[in-house]
Structure formats: C-alpha cells, structure tokens
Design a protein around this motif. Structure first.
Motif, PDB file in Angstrom:
ATOM      1  N   ASP A  64       0.850  -1.193   0.000  1.00 13.65           N
ATOM      2  CA  ASP A  64       0.000   0.000   0.000  1.00 13.65           C
ATOM      3  C   ASP A  64       0.884   1.242   0.000  1.00 13.65           C
ATOM      4  O   ASP A  64       1.376   1.673   1.042  1.00 13.65           O
ATOM      5  CB  ASP A  64      -0.922  -0.008   1.217  1.00 13.65           C
ATOM      6  CG  ASP A  64      -1.860   1.183   1.258  1.00 13.65           C
ATOM      7  OD1 ASP A  64      -1.822   2.033   0.336  1.00 13.65           O
ATOM      8  OD2 ASP A  64      -2.638   1.269   2.229  1.00 13.65           O
ATOM      9  N   GLY A  66      -0.010   4.194  -0.399  1.00 18.24           N
ATOM     10  CA  GLY A  66      -0.668   5.278   0.321  1.00 18.24           C
ATOM     11  C   GLY A  66      -0.266   5.317   1.785  1.00 18.24           C
ATOM     12  O   GLY A  66      -0.214   6.386   2.396  1.00 18.24           O
ATOM     13  N   ALA A  67       0.054   4.164   2.345  1.00 16.92           N
ATOM     14  CA  ALA A  67       0.461   4.079   3.750  1.00 16.92           C
ATOM     15  C   ALA A  67       1.986   4.065   3.910  1.00 16.92           C
ATOM     16  O   ALA A  67       2.496   4.194   5.019  1.00 16.92           O
ATOM     17  CB  ALA A  67      -0.124   2.816   4.384  1.00 16.92           C
ATOM     18  N   GLU A 111      -1.049  -0.965  -4.354  1.00 19.59           N
ATOM     19  CA  GLU A 111      -2.210  -0.081  -4.366  1.00 19.59           C
ATOM     20  C   GLU A 111      -1.829   1.279  -3.787  1.00 19.59           C
ATOM     21  O   GLU A 111      -0.822   1.410  -3.087  1.00 19.59           O
ATOM     22  CB  GLU A 111      -3.329  -0.637  -3.485  1.00 19.59           C
ATOM     23  CG  GLU A 111      -3.882  -1.949  -3.889  1.00 19.59           C
ATOM     24  CD  GLU A 111      -4.967  -2.429  -2.932  1.00 19.59           C
ATOM     25  OE1 GLU A 111      -5.816  -3.187  -3.383  1.00 19.59           O
ATOM     26  OE2 GLU A 111      -4.945  -2.048  -1.730  1.00 19.59           O
ATOM     27  N   MET A 112      -2.691   2.239  -4.067  1.00 23.20           N
ATOM     28  CA  MET A 112      -2.584   3.553  -3.435  1.00 23.20           C
ATOM     29  C   MET A 112      -3.981   4.142  -3.404  1.00 23.20           C
ATOM     30  O   MET A 112      -4.601   4.340  -4.448  1.00 23.20           O
ATOM     31  CB  MET A 112      -1.637   4.473  -4.184  1.00 23.20           C
ATOM     32  CG  MET A 112      -1.410   5.791  -3.502  1.00 23.20           C
ATOM     33  SD  MET A 112      -0.041   6.617  -4.333  1.00 23.20           S
ATOM     34  CE  MET A 112       0.179   7.996  -3.271  1.00 23.20           C
ATOM     35  N   ASP A 113      -4.466   4.355  -2.191  1.00 24.98           N
ATOM     36  CA  ASP A 113      -5.805   4.905  -1.990  1.00 24.98           C
ATOM     37  C   ASP A 113      -6.873   4.096  -2.733  1.00 24.98           C
ATOM     38  O   ASP A 113      -7.777   4.658  -3.345  1.00 24.98           O
ATOM     39  CB  ASP A 113      -5.845   6.371  -2.425  1.00 24.98           C
ATOM     40  CG  ASP A 113      -4.834   7.224  -1.673  1.00 24.98           C
ATOM     41  OD1 ASP A 113      -4.618   6.966  -0.470  1.00 24.98           O
ATOM     42  OD2 ASP A 113      -4.238   8.126  -2.286  1.00 24.98           O
ATOM     43  N   GLY A 114      -6.734   2.779  -2.708  1.00 25.44           N
ATOM     44  CA  GLY A 114      -7.703   1.888  -3.334  1.00 25.44           C
ATOM     45  C   GLY A 114      -7.522   1.696  -4.825  1.00 25.44           C
ATOM     46  O   GLY A 114      -8.217   0.893  -5.436  1.00 25.44           O
ATOM     47  N   ASN A 115      -6.590   2.394  -5.432  1.00 29.54           N
ATOM     48  CA  ASN A 115      -6.313   2.258  -6.864  1.00 29.54           C
ATOM     49  C   ASN A 115      -5.130   1.313  -7.059  1.00 29.54           C
ATOM     50  O   ASN A 115      -4.112   1.430  -6.369  1.00 29.54           O
ATOM     51  CB  ASN A 115      -5.978   3.612  -7.493  1.00 29.54           C
ATOM     52  CG  ASN A 115      -7.138   4.576  -7.405  1.00 29.54           C
ATOM     53  OD1 ASN A 115      -8.263   4.234  -7.735  1.00 29.54           O
ATOM     54  ND2 ASN A 115      -6.866   5.784  -6.928  1.00 29.54           N
TER      55      ASN A 115
END
Length: 165
Positions: A64, A66-67, A111-115
């Motif tokens: 992830d 995003g995290a 992924e990043m922010d669900g994408n």
C-alpha cells in the motif's frame, strides 16, 4: 533454490550499486538533464530507496503506497545517500534471506488509496521486475548523469572508457 539464485544476483548487484553511488561527487548532486528529470541526488536517493521495498514485497501480498512512509534523510551530500543505501541493503538482504520460497508464486499487487498501481501478478515476477530490473534501469540513468557531468563512471560489467586497458 530460487532464493539462492536471487540472493547471488542480489549480492553481486549490491556491489555494482555501491560502486555507482560512491562515484557521485557532491558537485553533481544538483544536476538534472531536463526539467522533467530528477536531480542526481533525487535519482541516487531513489536507487537507495528501492532496497527499502524488499521487506514489503517479500513479506506482504499487497504493498500500500498510500500508507508507505520513507525518510530519505539529507540528500545534499553523496555520503548520506550511500549511508542510507547501506542501511536499506541490510534490511533488503534480511528480507530475501528470511523469505519463504513457497510464497514466491503468491499473487502480489501495489495499491494507493484503493487504486491498483501494479497489477496482480506472481510475487517472483514483481521481485525480478519491480525490485531488480527497476533498479538496473535507474542505475543506467545514473551512469548517463555521471558521464554528462564530466565524472568518471565505474565499470559495472567490465571496463568503461575511463579505465586504462
């Protein structure tokens, strides 16, 4: 058996990465070939950072971004980038050595922010493409950066034009 092959390549290529990073003088860190490109410092820091991704790739089936948080540290001096590289290499080698070959064919994605940034594929393909080949690509760019700034390029796979025959 796959792990031993990956580890052999990893250890060999760590030495090549170390050589190229240690060849960067501080005077070249701010240079970039165009407005669209990273500076030498940013590119070198990215190369060092790739080694930080090993633990997320080997130990998880989803990375992830995003995290993900990473402290590049002070990239205004080449020795700082090399130090961060050395720190990351230790963690990368541990992740590889402690990995379980039975997970190498698990599906993996980024992924990043669900994408989805990196499509679902076997982890071994990600290891070869995302970790290994991606790094080699950026090292090639760094060779061009060094040559373009009038600096010597170390031989990675044999002598360069800077080596005396």
């Amino acid at each position: 058996m796959i792990k031993q092959a990956l580890l052999g390549e990893f250890l060999h290529e760590v030495e090549n990465t170390r050589k190229i990073l240690k060849a960067i003088p501080d005077s070249a860190l701010g240079w970039k070939p165009s407005e669209k490109n990273w500076t030498t410092a940013q590119l070198a820091s990215h190369i060092a950072e790739v080694y930080n991704w090993y633990q997320f790739t080997f130990n998880q089936d989803v990375f992830d971004m995003g995290a993900y948080r990473y402290d590049k540290g002070d990239i205004s001096r080449a020795e700082n980038i090399v130090a961060k590289f050395e720190e990351n290499v230790v963690k990368a080698q541990q992740a590889l050595e402690n990995s379980d070959e039975r997970t190498y064919f698990n599906d993996w994605k980024m992924e990043m922010d669900g994408n989805v940034l990196f499509p679902l594929m076997p982890k071994i393909q990600v290891i070869r493409g995302f970790l290994f080949n991606h790094l080699y690509h950026h090292r090639g760019e760094l060779v061009v950066y060094l040559r373009s700034t009038g600096n010597k390029v170390p031989g990675l796979y044999g002598p360069t034009a800077d080596d005396k025959m």
